[in-house]
Write a protein that holds these residues in place. Sequence first.
Motif, PDB file in Angstrom:
ATOM      1  N   GLY A  48      14.900   6.912  -1.980  1.00 22.79           N
ATOM      2  CA  GLY A  48      14.889   5.460  -2.136  1.00 22.79           C
ATOM      3  C   GLY A  48      13.744   4.715  -1.483  1.00 22.79           C
ATOM      4  O   GLY A  48      12.993   3.998  -2.150  1.00 22.79           O
ATOM      5  N   ARG A  49      13.595   4.842  -0.162  1.00 18.59           N
ATOM      6  CA  ARG A  49      12.550   4.070   0.515  1.00 18.59           C
ATOM      7  C   ARG A  49      11.163   4.492   0.052  1.00 18.59           C
ATOM      8  O   ARG A  49      10.274   3.665  -0.104  1.00 18.59           O
ATOM      9  N   HIS A  50      10.982   5.779  -0.162  1.00 18.30           N
ATOM     10  CA  HIS A  50       9.693   6.295  -0.639  1.00 18.30           C
ATOM     11  C   HIS A  50       9.335   5.651  -1.974  1.00 18.30           C
ATOM     12  O   HIS A  50       8.238   5.117  -2.160  1.00 18.30           O
ATOM     13  N   VAL A  51      10.275   5.681  -2.907  1.00 19.81           N
ATOM     14  CA  VAL A  51      10.023   5.162  -4.258  1.00 19.81           C
ATOM     15  C   VAL A  51       9.744   3.657  -4.218  1.00 19.81           C
ATOM     16  O   VAL A  51       8.812   3.166  -4.859  1.00 19.81           O
ATOM     17  N   LEU A  52      10.552   2.913  -3.457  1.00 21.88           N
ATOM     18  CA  LEU A  52      10.370   1.463  -3.409  1.00 21.88           C
ATOM     19  C   LEU A  52       9.047   1.091  -2.755  1.00 21.88           C
ATOM     20  O   LEU A  52       8.323   0.213  -3.242  1.00 21.88           O
ATOM     21  N   LEU A  53       8.699   1.769  -1.658  1.00 24.17           N
ATOM     22  CA  LEU A  53       7.428   1.473  -0.997  1.00 24.17           C
ATOM     23  C   LEU A  53       6.256   1.816  -1.907  1.00 24.17           C
ATOM     24  O   LEU A  53       5.294   1.053  -2.012  1.00 24.17           O
ATOM     25  N   GLN A  54       6.343   2.939  -2.593  1.00 28.94           N
ATOM     26  CA  GLN A  54       5.299   3.351  -3.533  1.00 28.94           C
ATOM     27  C   GLN A  54       5.127   2.296  -4.632  1.00 28.94           C
ATOM     28  O   GLN A  54       4.011   1.855  -4.919  1.00 28.94           O
ATOM     29  N   LEU A  55       6.228   1.881  -5.229  1.00 26.18           N
ATOM     30  CA  LEU A  55       6.194   0.900  -6.313  1.00 26.18           C
ATOM     31  C   LEU A  55       5.642  -0.442  -5.843  1.00 26.18           C
ATOM     32  O   LEU A  55       4.716  -0.996  -6.434  1.00 26.18           O
ATOM     33  N   ARG A  56       6.191  -0.950  -4.741  1.00 24.69           N
ATOM     34  CA  ARG A  56       5.800  -2.287  -4.296  1.00 24.69           C
ATOM     35  C   ARG A  56       4.388  -2.328  -3.723  1.00 24.69           C
ATOM     36  O   ARG A  56       3.672  -3.318  -3.911  1.00 24.69           O
ATOM     37  N   PHE A  57       3.963  -1.269  -3.037  1.00 30.34           N
ATOM     38  CA  PHE A  57       2.587  -1.250  -2.515  1.00 30.34           C
ATOM     39  C   PHE A  57       1.595  -1.153  -3.665  1.00 30.34           C
ATOM     40  O   PHE A  57       0.588  -1.872  -3.690  1.00 30.34           O
ATOM     41  N   ALA A  58       1.870  -0.312  -4.647  1.00 31.50           N
ATOM     42  CA  ALA A  58       0.987  -0.232  -5.828  1.00 31.50           C
ATOM     43  C   ALA A  58       0.947  -1.577  -6.554  1.00 31.50           C
ATOM     44  O   ALA A  58      -0.127  -2.051  -6.953  1.00 31.50           O
ATOM     45  N   ASN A  59       2.097  -2.217  -6.703  1.00 33.47           N
ATOM     46  CA  ASN A  59       2.136  -3.526  -7.366  1.00 33.47           C
ATOM     47  C   ASN A  59       1.335  -4.569  -6.585  1.00 33.47           C
ATOM     48  O   ASN A  59       0.649  -5.406  -7.179  1.00 33.47           O
ATOM     49  N   ARG A  60       1.443  -4.526  -5.263  1.00 28.98           N
ATOM     50  CA  ARG A  60       0.710  -5.500  -4.433  1.00 28.98           C
ATOM     51  C   ARG A  60      -0.800  -5.285  -4.571  1.00 28.98           C
ATOM     52  O   ARG A  60      -1.559  -6.240  -4.682  1.00 28.98           O
ATOM     53  N   ILE A  61      -1.224  -4.032  -4.553  1.00 27.98           N
ATOM     54  CA  ILE A  61      -2.650  -3.740  -4.749  1.00 27.98           C
ATOM     55  C   ILE A  61      -3.090  -4.213  -6.127  1.00 27.98           C
ATOM     56  O   ILE A  61      -4.131  -4.868  -6.269  1.00 27.98           O
ATOM     57  N   ASN A  62      -2.304  -3.916  -7.153  1.00 30.48           N
ATOM     58  CA  ASN A  62      -2.687  -4.302  -8.512  1.00 30.48           C
ATOM     59  C   ASN A  62      -2.705  -5.816  -8.706  1.00 30.48           C
ATOM     60  O   ASN A  62      -3.568  -6.339  -9.414  1.00 30.48           O
ATOM     61  N   ALA A  63      -1.781  -6.521  -8.071  1.00 36.62           N
ATOM     62  CA  ALA A  63      -1.781  -7.990  -8.167  1.00 36.62           C
ATOM     63  C   ALA A  63      -3.069  -8.563  -7.588  1.00 36.62           C
ATOM     64  O   ALA A  63      -3.593  -9.569  -8.081  1.00 36.62           O
ATOM     65  N   PHE A  64      -3.611  -7.913  -6.564  1.00 36.48           N
ATOM     66  CA  PHE A  64      -4.860  -8.346  -5.954  1.00 36.48           C
ATOM     67  C   PHE A  64      -6.081  -7.881  -6.758  1.00 36.48           C
ATOM     68  O   PHE A  64      -7.018  -8.654  -6.994  1.00 36.48           O
ATOM     69  N   ALA A  65      -6.083  -6.624  -7.175  1.00 32.29           N
ATOM     70  CA  ALA A  65      -7.310  -5.992  -7.673  1.00 32.29           C
ATOM     71  C   ALA A  65      -7.478  -5.984  -9.183  1.00 32.29           C
ATOM     72  O   ALA A  65      -8.604  -5.977  -9.676  1.00 32.29           O
ATOM     73  N   GLU A  66      -6.380  -5.972  -9.930  1.00 29.60           N
ATOM     74  CA  GLU A  66      -6.498  -5.826 -11.381  1.00 29.60           C
ATOM     75  C   GLU A  66      -7.026  -7.075 -12.091  1.00 29.60           C
ATOM     76  O   GLU A  66      -7.871  -6.949 -12.992  1.00 29.60           O
ATOM     77  N   PRO A  67      -6.595  -8.296 -11.729  1.00 31.01           N
ATOM     78  CA  PRO A  67      -7.089  -9.469 -12.465  1.00 31.01           C
ATOM     79  C   PRO A  67      -8.616  -9.596 -12.466  1.00 31.01           C
ATOM     80  O   PRO A  67      -9.201 -10.003 -13.474  1.00 31.01           O
ATOM     81  N   GLY A  68      -9.264  -9.263 -11.373  1.00 29.40           N
ATOM     82  CA  GLY A  68     -10.721  -9.340 -11.307  1.00 29.40           C
ATOM     83  C   GLY A  68     -11.413  -8.032 -11.657  1.00 29.40           C
ATOM     84  O   GLY A  68     -12.619  -7.896 -11.451  1.00 29.40           O
ATOM     85  N   GLN A  69     -10.646  -7.095 -12.177  1.00 29.73           N
ATOM     86  CA  GLN A  69     -11.164  -5.773 -12.541  1.00 29.73           C
ATOM     87  C   GLN A  69     -11.924  -5.130 -11.381  1.00 29.73           C
ATOM     88  O   GLN A  69     -13.000  -4.561 -11.552  1.00 29.73           O
ATOM     89  N   LEU A  70     -11.303  -5.198 -10.194  1.00 31.44           N
ATOM     90  CA  LEU A  70     -11.861  -4.563  -9.010  1.00 31.44           C
ATOM     91  C   LEU A  70     -11.399  -3.111  -8.918  1.00 31.44           C
ATOM     92  O   LEU A  70     -12.198  -2.202  -8.694  1.00 31.44           O
ATOM     93  N   ALA A  71     -10.084  -2.889  -9.092  1.00 34.40           N
ATOM     94  CA  ALA A  71      -9.531  -1.547  -8.932  1.00 34.40           C
ATOM     95  C   ALA A  71      -8.172  -1.494  -9.616  1.00 34.40           C
ATOM     96  O   ALA A  71      -7.621  -2.514 -10.038  1.00 34.40           O
TER      97      ALA A  71
END
Length: 197
Positions: A48-71
Motif C-alpha cells: 500500500g504505502r509503496h504504491v501510493l508514494l510511487q503514484l503520488r510522487f510521479a504525479n507530482r513530478i509530472n504536474a511540474f515537468a510535463e506541461p513545459g515539456q521538461l521531463a
Amino acid sequence: MAVTRREMVAANAVGKHMTLDEFLRLPEIKPALEYVDGVVTQKVSPQGRHVLLQLRFANRINAFAEPGQLALALPELRTTYSGLSRVPDIAVYLWHRIPLREDGQIGDRFVEPPDLAVEIVSPDQRLAALMTKCIWYVKNGVRIALIADPDEEVVYRFRPDALPDVLRDDDRIDLDAVLPGFEITVNQLFALLILNA
C-alpha cells in the motif's frame, strides 16, 4: 485468473543465469523481473504505502515537468543499459531524451539511463540492496538516484562522484540537476501517504 505458459516460464527464470538477449525475450510479469550480472531476479511485490508514494510522487513530478515539456516520470519502466535491465520504481527522463516512435508516440524500449531513478523501500526489503542499486545507477549515467524509506521517513540522495546525502524532516530534496525549480521536502514527500477525507 489463469497463468499462461509464457508467464510460468518467466516466473521460473528467477535465479537462473542467461544472456541479456534471452532475458529480454521473457514476457513481462508482476512483480517485474530484473537482469543483474547475468542472473534473473524479481522485484519485491509492492504494498500500500509503496504504491501510493510511487503514484503520488510521479504525479507530482509530472504536474511540474510535463506541461513545459521538461521531463516525464514513469513508474515501473523497464530500462536496459550498461548490460543490465532494471525497473526503477520511478524513472524520470528529460523530455528530449524520451524515445519516440515515428508517429510521435512514446517508444517502448528505453535503452539509456534515466536522468532520475527513484526506489521506495517496501516492507521486508533490504535497504542495503537498494543502496547498491542506486550506486550502480549513478555510476552508469543516472544523474540523481533516490531511496525513499517510509518507515524511517528518510530519503537518501545519490549523485555521481559524491557521498550519499541523508535527508530528513524539512530538508529540501534537491533535484535541480534534473528538475530545476521543483520543490519538495522530505516531510512533504511522506505527507503524500496521508489519505485526506
